[in-house]
Design a protein around this motif. Structure first.
Motif, PDB file in Angstrom:
ATOM      1  N   LEU A 120       7.396  17.597  -0.287  1.00  0.00           N
ATOM      2  CA  LEU A 120       8.122  16.413   0.162  1.00  0.00           C
ATOM      3  C   LEU A 120       7.292  15.616   1.164  1.00  0.00           C
ATOM      4  O   LEU A 120       7.232  14.382   1.103  1.00  0.00           O
ATOM      5  N   GLU A 121       6.605  16.308   2.055  1.00  0.00           N
ATOM      6  CA  GLU A 121       5.788  15.656   3.081  1.00  0.00           C
ATOM      7  C   GLU A 121       4.630  14.876   2.474  1.00  0.00           C
ATOM      8  O   GLU A 121       4.238  13.819   2.972  1.00  0.00           O
ATOM      9  N   ALA A 122       4.088  15.401   1.369  1.00  0.00           N
ATOM     10  CA  ALA A 122       2.913  14.778   0.754  1.00  0.00           C
ATOM     11  C   ALA A 122       3.266  13.740  -0.303  1.00  0.00           C
ATOM     12  O   ALA A 122       2.367  13.117  -0.880  1.00  0.00           O
ATOM     13  N   ARG A 123       4.545  13.512  -0.549  1.00  0.00           N
ATOM     14  CA  ARG A 123       4.947  12.588  -1.610  1.00  0.00           C
ATOM     15  C   ARG A 123       4.534  11.152  -1.272  1.00  0.00           C
ATOM     16  O   ARG A 123       4.633  10.715  -0.130  1.00  0.00           O
ATOM     17  N   LEU A 124       4.076  10.426  -2.288  1.00  0.00           N
ATOM     18  CA  LEU A 124       3.669   9.039  -2.103  1.00  0.00           C
ATOM     19  C   LEU A 124       4.880   8.107  -2.115  1.00  0.00           C
ATOM     20  O   LEU A 124       5.846   8.340  -2.850  1.00  0.00           O
ATOM     21  N   PHE A 125       4.812   7.049  -1.322  1.00  0.00           N
ATOM     22  CA  PHE A 125       5.874   6.057  -1.318  1.00  0.00           C
ATOM     23  C   PHE A 125       5.272   4.711  -0.937  1.00  0.00           C
ATOM     24  O   PHE A 125       4.207   4.629  -0.345  1.00  0.00           O
ATOM     25  N   LYS A 135      -4.884  -0.899   9.056  1.00  0.00           N
ATOM     26  CA  LYS A 135      -4.117   0.343   9.149  1.00  0.00           C
ATOM     27  C   LYS A 135      -3.481   0.708   7.815  1.00  0.00           C
ATOM     28  O   LYS A 135      -3.505   1.871   7.391  1.00  0.00           O
ATOM     29  N   ASP A 136      -2.917  -0.284   7.120  1.00  0.00           N
ATOM     30  CA  ASP A 136      -2.285  -0.043   5.822  1.00  0.00           C
ATOM     31  C   ASP A 136      -3.318   0.414   4.790  1.00  0.00           C
ATOM     32  O   ASP A 136      -3.055   1.310   3.980  1.00  0.00           O
ATOM     33  N   LEU A 137      -4.484  -0.222   4.796  1.00  0.00           N
ATOM     34  CA  LEU A 137      -5.526   0.141   3.835  1.00  0.00           C
ATOM     35  C   LEU A 137      -6.032   1.560   4.074  1.00  0.00           C
ATOM     36  O   LEU A 137      -6.265   2.324   3.127  1.00  0.00           O
ATOM     37  N   LEU A 138      -6.202   1.941   5.338  1.00  0.00           N
ATOM     38  CA  LEU A 138      -6.647   3.300   5.653  1.00  0.00           C
ATOM     39  C   LEU A 138      -5.607   4.326   5.221  1.00  0.00           C
ATOM     40  O   LEU A 138      -5.946   5.384   4.683  1.00  0.00           O
ATOM     41  N   ALA A 139      -4.327   4.015   5.449  1.00  0.00           N
ATOM     42  CA  ALA A 139      -3.259   4.928   5.030  1.00  0.00           C
ATOM     43  C   ALA A 139      -3.231   5.061   3.517  1.00  0.00           C
ATOM     44  O   ALA A 139      -3.006   6.159   2.980  1.00  0.00           O
ATOM     45  N   TYR A 140      -3.488   3.954   2.820  1.00  0.00           N
ATOM     46  CA  TYR A 140      -3.503   3.996   1.350  1.00  0.00           C
ATOM     47  C   TYR A 140      -4.643   4.870   0.833  1.00  0.00           C
ATOM     48  O   TYR A 140      -4.453   5.702  -0.056  1.00  0.00           O
ATOM     49  N   LEU A 141      -5.838   4.688   1.398  1.00  0.00           N
ATOM     50  CA  LEU A 141      -6.980   5.493   0.962  1.00  0.00           C
ATOM     51  C   LEU A 141      -6.766   6.970   1.260  1.00  0.00           C
ATOM     52  O   LEU A 141      -7.125   7.846   0.458  1.00  0.00           O
ATOM     53  N   PRO A 178       0.835  -1.204   0.000  1.00  0.00           N
ATOM     54  CA  PRO A 178       0.000   0.000   0.000  1.00  0.00           C
ATOM     55  C   PRO A 178       0.871   1.255   0.000  1.00  0.00           C
ATOM     56  O   PRO A 178       1.965   1.269   0.559  1.00  0.00           O
ATOM     57  N   TYR A 179       0.353   2.296  -0.640  1.00  0.00           N
ATOM     58  CA  TYR A 179       1.071   3.569  -0.649  1.00  0.00           C
ATOM     59  C   TYR A 179       0.699   4.390   0.570  1.00  0.00           C
ATOM     60  O   TYR A 179      -0.377   4.251   1.142  1.00  0.00           O
ATOM     61  N   GLY A 180       1.615   5.244   0.963  1.00  0.00           N
ATOM     62  CA  GLY A 180       1.368   6.172   2.057  1.00  0.00           C
ATOM     63  C   GLY A 180       2.070   7.483   1.777  1.00  0.00           C
ATOM     64  O   GLY A 180       2.805   7.613   0.785  1.00  0.00           O
ATOM     65  N   ARG A 181       1.842   8.469   2.632  1.00  0.00           N
ATOM     66  CA  ARG A 181       2.523   9.750   2.500  1.00  0.00           C
ATOM     67  C   ARG A 181       3.881   9.675   3.187  1.00  0.00           C
ATOM     68  O   ARG A 181       4.023   9.078   4.252  1.00  0.00           O
ATOM     69  N   ALA A 182       4.874  10.287   2.562  1.00  0.00           N
ATOM     70  CA  ALA A 182       6.229  10.211   3.092  1.00  0.00           C
ATOM     71  C   ALA A 182       6.342  10.864   4.467  1.00  0.00           C
ATOM     72  O   ALA A 182       6.993  10.343   5.362  1.00  0.00           O
ATOM     73  N   GLY A 183       5.676  12.006   4.641  1.00  0.00           N
ATOM     74  CA  GLY A 183       5.793  12.718   5.903  1.00  0.00           C
ATOM     75  C   GLY A 183       7.179  13.315   6.083  1.00  0.00           C
ATOM     76  O   GLY A 183       8.061  13.208   5.213  1.00  0.00           O
ATOM     77  N   LEU A 184       7.405  13.967   7.194  1.00  0.00           N
ATOM     78  CA  LEU A 184       8.699  14.550   7.534  1.00  0.00           C
ATOM     79  C   LEU A 184       9.188  13.955   8.843  1.00  0.00           C
ATOM     80  O   LEU A 184       8.386  13.521   9.670  1.00  0.00           O
ATOM     81  N   TYR A 185      10.479  13.927   9.040  1.00  0.00           N
ATOM     82  CA  TYR A 185      11.032  13.309  10.235  1.00  0.00           C
ATOM     83  C   TYR A 185      12.249  14.106  10.703  1.00  0.00           C
ATOM     84  O   TYR A 185      12.872  14.861   9.949  1.00  0.00           O
ATOM     85  N   LEU A 186      12.582  13.932  11.961  1.00  0.00           N
ATOM     86  CA  LEU A 186      13.769  14.501  12.578  1.00  0.00           C
ATOM     87  C   LEU A 186      13.929  15.980  12.237  1.00  0.00           C
ATOM     88  O   LEU A 186      13.028  16.781  12.508  1.00  0.00           O
ATOM     89  N   GLU A 187      15.046  16.362  11.639  1.00  0.00           N
ATOM     90  CA  GLU A 187      15.332  17.780  11.429  1.00  0.00           C
ATOM     91  C   GLU A 187      14.418  18.410  10.378  1.00  0.00           C
ATOM     92  O   GLU A 187      14.157  19.614  10.429  1.00  0.00           O
TER      93      GLU A 187
END
Length: 217
Positions: free
Chosen positions: A159-164, A178-184, A71-80
């Motif tokens: 970058l935060e909204a990029r699919l991966f 959880k994976d299916l909800l993240a994909y939708l 399933p695809y999800g949003r990349a999000g941002l992390y750390l710095e």
């Protein structure tokens, strides 16, 4: 030979189907025909790449077993990166009611420089060919700095909204709720309400369970 009963190929782009020979219809001069002969070639192939799996069938005698992609999800941002976006948000929000907090500018500059973001969003330097200094040059006006901040914020948002692809697919295992909800959420965003997405997932999982019960019976 070593007495193999079959070949099981995992992954795309095997060697056999790209070796010299006929592009349409192997003959005895085709390397894939010589190498495989009558040996079954079970080819486990990602379902989202049908065009190349046809080549594996046509030239590599592959018996295609398709598997789903993760399933695809949003990349999000992390750390710095997340810290930088938070500081930028604080800086820009402070400027809506009063003068922007100038004390946050050095932090934004140093974080962007350390993470290499200035390669993607060049800062407003008088001579862009020079190396980016560790500190904000005195000739950078408030307007120029704020314009650069806006471009930097847009880049972080993109970058935060990029699919991966979230992880790897496990053969024989369906994605979790959880994976299916993240994909939708990644696919539809604000166009699909959270409760509607949960209803879709529940009905999907219930249908799978009922199909499994019928198969067992």
């Amino acid at each position: 030979g070593f007495g193999a009963d079959a070949v099981v190929h995992l992954g795309m782009h095997g060697t056999v189907e790209w070796l010299p020979g006929q592009p349409l219809g192997n003959d005895r001069q085709s390397w894939s025909d010589e190498l495989l002969g009558g040996l079954p070639n079970v080819y486990i192939y990602a379902a989202n790449n049908p065009s190349e799996s046809i080549l594996a069938k046509r030239r590599g005698y592959g018996s295609i077993v398709s598997y789903n992609v993760p399933p695809y999800g949003r990349a999000g941002l992390y750390l710095e990166l997340a810290n930088l976006k938070e500081v930028i948000g604080e800086y820009r929000t402070s400027g809506q009611e009063d003068a922007p907090r100038s004390d946050l500018r050095p932090t934004i500059w140093s974080l962007s420089l350390r993470m290499g973001l200035m390669n993607d969003v060049p800062p407003p330097l008088a001579d862009p060919s020079h190396a980016v200094p560790d500190e904000i040059p005195p000739d950078v006006s408030d307007a120029l700095f704020d314009g650069w901040i806006a471009a930097l914020n847009d880049a972080l948002t993109e970058l935060e909204a990029r699919l991966f692809s979230s992880g790897l697919h496990t053969f024989g295992a369906a994605p979790s709720e959880k994976d299916l909800l993240a994909y939708l959420d990644a696919y539809f965003g604000d166009r699909l309400e959270e409760e509607d997405a949960r209803d879709v997932v529940r009905r999907h999982l219930r249908g799978d369970a009922e199909a499994g019960t019928e198969t067992d019976a």
